[in-house]
Motif scaffolding. Structure first.
Motif, PDB file in Angstrom:
ATOM      1  N   UNK A 119     -53.459 -18.196  41.688  1.00 35.16           N
ATOM      2  CA  UNK A 119     -54.569 -19.156  41.670  1.00 35.16           C
ATOM      3  C   UNK A 119     -54.470 -20.141  40.517  1.00 35.16           C
ATOM      4  N   UNK A 120     -53.954 -19.699  39.379  1.00 34.11           N
ATOM      5  CA  UNK A 120     -53.835 -20.596  38.233  1.00 34.11           C
ATOM      6  C   UNK A 120     -52.879 -21.746  38.529  1.00 34.11           C
ATOM      7  N   UNK A 121     -51.747 -21.437  39.163  1.00 34.23           N
ATOM      8  CA  UNK A 121     -50.799 -22.491  39.507  1.00 34.23           C
ATOM      9  C   UNK A 121     -51.369 -23.420  40.578  1.00 34.23           C
ATOM     10  N   UNK A 122     -52.124 -22.862  41.495  1.00 35.32           N
ATOM     11  CA  UNK A 122     -52.757 -23.701  42.517  1.00 35.32           C
ATOM     12  C   UNK A 122     -53.715 -24.686  41.863  1.00 35.32           C
ATOM     13  N   UNK A 123     -54.537 -24.191  40.947  1.00 33.26           N
ATOM     14  CA  UNK A 123     -55.504 -25.071  40.281  1.00 33.26           C
ATOM     15  C   UNK A 123     -54.778 -26.158  39.496  1.00 33.26           C
ATOM     16  N   UNK A 124     -53.755 -25.789  38.735  1.00 32.09           N
ATOM     17  CA  UNK A 124     -53.020 -26.777  37.943  1.00 32.09           C
ATOM     18  C   UNK A 124     -52.369 -27.823  38.829  1.00 32.09           C
ATOM     19  N   UNK A 125     -51.732 -27.379  39.924  1.00 31.70           N
ATOM     20  CA  UNK A 125     -51.045 -28.315  40.805  1.00 31.70           C
ATOM     21  C   UNK A 125     -52.027 -29.280  41.464  1.00 31.70           C
ATOM     22  N   UNK A 126     -53.155 -28.767  41.955  1.00 32.93           N
ATOM     23  CA  UNK A 126     -54.135 -29.630  42.603  1.00 32.93           C
ATOM     24  C   UNK A 126     -54.769 -30.601  41.612  1.00 32.93           C
ATOM     25  N   UNK A 127     -55.070 -30.130  40.407  1.00 32.95           N
ATOM     26  CA  UNK A 127     -55.678 -31.004  39.402  1.00 32.95           C
ATOM     27  C   UNK A 127     -54.726 -32.127  39.012  1.00 32.95           C
ATOM     28  N   UNK A 128     -53.473 -31.795  38.744  1.00 33.98           N
ATOM     29  CA  UNK A 128     -52.499 -32.819  38.362  1.00 33.98           C
ATOM     30  C   UNK A 128     -52.236 -33.791  39.503  1.00 33.98           C
ATOM     31  N   UNK A 129     -52.201 -33.294  40.730  1.00 33.91           N
ATOM     32  CA  UNK A 129     -51.990 -34.183  41.868  1.00 33.91           C
ATOM     33  C   UNK A 129     -53.152 -35.159  42.032  1.00 33.91           C
ATOM     34  N   UNK A 130     -54.382 -34.652  41.926  1.00 30.77           N
ATOM     35  CA  UNK A 130     -55.538 -35.535  42.015  1.00 30.77           C
ATOM     36  C   UNK A 130     -55.542 -36.571  40.914  1.00 30.77           C
ATOM     37  N   UNK A 131     -55.182 -36.154  39.685  1.00 32.02           N
ATOM     38  CA  UNK A 131     -55.127 -37.090  38.565  1.00 32.02           C
ATOM     39  C   UNK A 131     -54.070 -38.166  38.803  1.00 32.02           C
ATOM     40  N   UNK A 132     -52.931 -37.786  39.340  1.00 27.42           N
ATOM     41  CA  UNK A 132     -51.863 -38.754  39.616  1.00 27.42           C
ATOM     42  C   UNK A 132     -52.323 -39.817  40.598  1.00 27.42           C
ATOM     43  N   UNK A 133     -52.970 -39.402  41.676  1.00 25.29           N
ATOM     44  CA  UNK A 133     -53.428 -40.360  42.678  1.00 25.29           C
ATOM     45  C   UNK A 133     -54.503 -41.280  42.095  1.00 25.29           C
ATOM     46  N   UNK A 134     -55.408 -40.717  41.285  1.00 24.43           N
ATOM     47  CA  UNK A 134     -56.454 -41.544  40.667  1.00 24.43           C
ATOM     48  C   UNK A 134     -55.841 -42.582  39.741  1.00 24.43           C
TER      49      UNK A 134
END
Length: 451
Positions: A119-134
């Motif tokens: 779950x920790x890697x999932x959270x990190x990956x999703x957060x960084x991906x959202x930040x990249x798109x923003x």
């Protein structure tokens, strides 16, 4: 027991954050609405700025809107004002507010956990991906509006909020810094979006949370709040970038706004992380607890707001609304002197310096002539100045509309040959009168001079 083959051991390893990040970025960009947003952010601002720059009517109610005919650097600033009010909150809602909730709607959490196994890697990956798109969307707004302005109008000097003329190079640096500064409140809204996406699951309120928070902050900023409360709002940096366009630059409110926004971004993201780790992924119907969302989401952010108000009030000289008579008079007189020199050059009159003009202003508000303070559209000022070799003192009347964030619009009320008409007759033809209407800014944290 037979040892596992090397290939099986490799397949059982958890997916790295880098691989998960690439997967999440591809998943986000593959969505039609995200593709449409990227396309709009990289094309629409250029078309808007170029189109408005060719119109006879300009968005004078927006900062730097009245200068869109004069320089291409006004376009990205007009776009920035619109983006901070509407575009960026909506963009963070669509991206950050949906990055976790989409898995709840599709029921794919168990499949994702089986593959990633962390779950920790999932959270990190999703957060960084959202930040990249923003960040990609924000970069599109900035680059597109700048290119559109420069192509339509050209690389010309920009008039600052104190009347000083900024060379194209200086204007370019300040425009870039202004866009960089609004990344902080954008990250704060993104953190709130992540928190809503985790805490509210498939509920549409999670998707709307950043936009609703931004709307609430905009309504609060319209009120005559104390300066300490205003600076403690995570979205205050959306308007404080205007301090970059005065000399000296009004950096203190901007730096406070950036620091507060970053604290909110980190806090909201950390709360989202904690709530995400507490989720029960074995139950497909469980997308978060309402009580947990309140206790681990709303209450900590409310406490953070109270703490930031207390810290700002204790560490700054902020008192009341920050809009005081002496500050208004000083700002108006300074800007008038710089713009008077601009008008002098237009009319090909003998050059005069601000020091020799000795411009002063006397302002009152709604009948209050001494000690006037606070925002409102009932400020009335008389500016006086002296020309070398002329015994008579010149004077001009202005009506001021001052908003709660310190921005004011000065509307000339005569005499006609100075500031009573929107055009001046120059040797080469009619030209816009810089003294007729202009935008200015009052430093809410500056100290009023005594005596």
């Amino acid at each position: 027991m037979t040892p596992a083959a090397p290939g099986n051991r490799t397949a059982s390893r958890p997916v790295s954050v880098a691989r998960g990040y690439r997967f999440e970025v591809v998943k986000l960009v593959s969505q039609w609405r995200v593709r449409l947003l990227v396309l709009a952010c990289w094309i629409a601002p250029a078309l808007f700025v170029a189109g408005v720059s060719e119109q006879s009517t300009l968005p004078t109610d927006t900062l730097f809107g009245r200068w869109m005919h004069a320089t291409g650097w006004a376009g990205p600033l007009v776009t920035l004002g619109f983006a901070g009010t509407w575009a960026l909150p909506l963009l963070t809602s669509v991206v950050a507010g949906d990055v976790f909730a989409a898995e709840d709607r599709l029921g794919t959490w168990r499949h994702l956990l089986v593959v990633v196994r962390s779950p920790r890697r999932i959270f990190a990956a999703k957060t960084l991906a959202g930040l990249t798109v923003i960040l990609l969307l924000v970069a599109g707004l900035a680059v597109s509006s700048t290119v559109g302005g420069l192509l339509a109008v050209g690389d010309r000097p920009l008039v600052g909020l104190d009347g000083r003329l900024l060379a194209p190079g200086d204007a370019a640096v300040k425009v870039l810094l202004a866009w960089v500064c609004v990344l902080a409140p954008t990250l704060a809204l993104a953190g709130i979006g992540l928190l809503g996406s985790v805490a509210l699951g498939r509920s549409p309120m999670g998707l709307l949370l950043p936009a609703l928070v931004a709307l609430a902050m905009q309504l609060a900023q319209m009120l005559p709040l104390p300066v300490a409360v205003r600076l403690a709002l995570p979205g205050d940096a959306f308007v404080d970038w205007k301090g970059l366009f005065t000399s000296p630059a009004q950096l203190t409110p901007l730096l406070i706004g950036i620091a507060v926004s970053l604290v909110w971004a980190v806090t909201a993201t950390a709360l989202a992380y904690v709530l995400f780790l507490l989720r029960d992924f074995t139950n497909p119907a469980d997308d978060g607890s309402a009580r947990r969302a309140v206790t681990a989401g709303v209450l900590p952010l409310a406490a953070l707001l109270g703490a930031t108000v207390a810290v700002v009030a204790a560490t700054t000289t902020a008192q009341g609304s920050g809009i005081e008579q002496t500050k208004v008079e000083r700002s108006l007189a300074t800007e008038f002197a710089h713009l008077y020199r601009m008008q002098t050059r237009q009319l090909h009159r003998p050059a005069v310096t601000e020091a020799r003009l000795r411009a002063t202003a006397a302002c009152g508000k709604a009948g209050v002539q001494d000690g006037a303070r606070g925002p409102g559209n009932d400020w009335r000022c008389v500016v006086s100045w002296h020309l070398p070799g002329v015994a008579a003192t010149g004077s001009a009347v202005y009506q001021l509309d001052i908003t709660a964030d310190g921005r004011f619009v000065a509307d000339g009320d005569g005499p006609k040959e100075v500031n009573g008409y929107f055009l001046v007759r120059t040797p080469t033809g009619d030209a816009p009168n810089p003294l007729w209407q202009f935008d200015g800014d009052v430093d809410l944290l500056s100290t009023s001079p005594k005596g």
